[in-house]
Design a protein around this motif. Structure first.
Motif, mmCIF file in Angstrom:
data_model
loop_
_atom_site.group_PDB
_atom_site.id
_atom_site.type_symbol
_atom_site.label_atom_id
_atom_site.label_comp_id
_atom_site.label_asym_id
_atom_site.label_seq_id
_atom_site.Cartn_x
_atom_site.Cartn_y
_atom_site.Cartn_z
ATOM 1 N N ASN A 1 35.368 -27.839 74.326
ATOM 2 C CA ASN A 1 35.489 -26.393 74.521
ATOM 3 C C ASN A 1 36.038 -25.726 73.247
ATOM 4 N N GLN B 1 33.189 -20.897 80.502
ATOM 5 C CA GLN B 1 33.177 -20.691 79.049
ATOM 6 C C GLN B 1 31.828 -21.098 78.447
ATOM 7 N N PHE C 1 35.713 -24.628 82.302
ATOM 8 C CA PHE C 1 34.776 -25.113 81.283
ATOM 9 C C PHE C 1 33.368 -24.575 81.522
#
Length: 188
Positions: A16, A137, A134
């Motif tokens: 990430n 994003q 996650f």
């Protein structure tokens, strides 16, 4: 491949941060006007989309850390109008998320996190919250990636696949971030 859920979540936190770093570094090739320009996407600009990613990270990382930020995270929809400040702020929250995931063990992955939503507190397992974060994003970085393709700046590769001949590029980026492959994957 990591042998446990905590190691997998830690690797995802690193990925990430790496994807954020790559995308924000590419955006550095834009002028402020290009960064703010209206584009097709859920949010109307790269500036708004990338700030949304930052805001959501602040919201959820604060909850993971036991904070009570809650909806106050959205008080300013563009907390970092210029890319240099956004990059610094994103790197800081990415480091917090990595640190939280590095401390995670099997028991911690299943523990309950209180997510303050204003009028109520949502309780969510840590592993499920992280997977949601996650995915969120990735979703919005994909939108920013598409927006960037409408500029003169080449969008960067954002997943973990690199051909063998590009391993030095990955190693250089990891060194810039203070990481190694071994640290990311929990080896050695």
């Amino acid at each position: 491949m990591p042998a446990s859920l905590p190691l997998a979540l830690r690797a995802m936190a690193y990925n990430n941060a790496w994807a954020n770093h790559r995308l924000l570094s590419a955006c550095a090739g834009l002028t402020q006007t290009q960064f703010e320009a209206e584009r097709a996407g859920f949010f109307p600009s790269l500036q708004a989309t990338l700030n949304h990613i930052l805001i959501v990270d602040h919201f959820y990382v604060d909850a993971l850390e036991g904070g009570r930020l809650g909806p106050a995270a959205w008080a300013n929809r563009i907390p970092c109008p210029a890319l240099p400040a956004l990059k610094v702020a994103q790197e800081a929250v990415d480091r917090r998320l990595i640190a939280w995931c590095e401390a995670l063990d099997d028991a911690g992955a299943g523990r309950t996190i209180a997510v303050h939503r204003g009028s109520r507190v949502q309780e969510e397992r840590a592993d499920r919250l992280l997977l949601h974060l996650f995915q969120h994003q990735v979703h919005h970085r994909g939108q920013a990636h598409a927006m960037l393709s409408g500029t003169g700046v080449k969008p960067p590769q954002l997943d973990e696949f690199f051909p063998a001949d590009e391993a030095p590029l990955r190693a250089a980026e990891f060194a810039e971030l203070g990481w190694t492959e071994q640290r990311v994957w929990g080896e050695g």
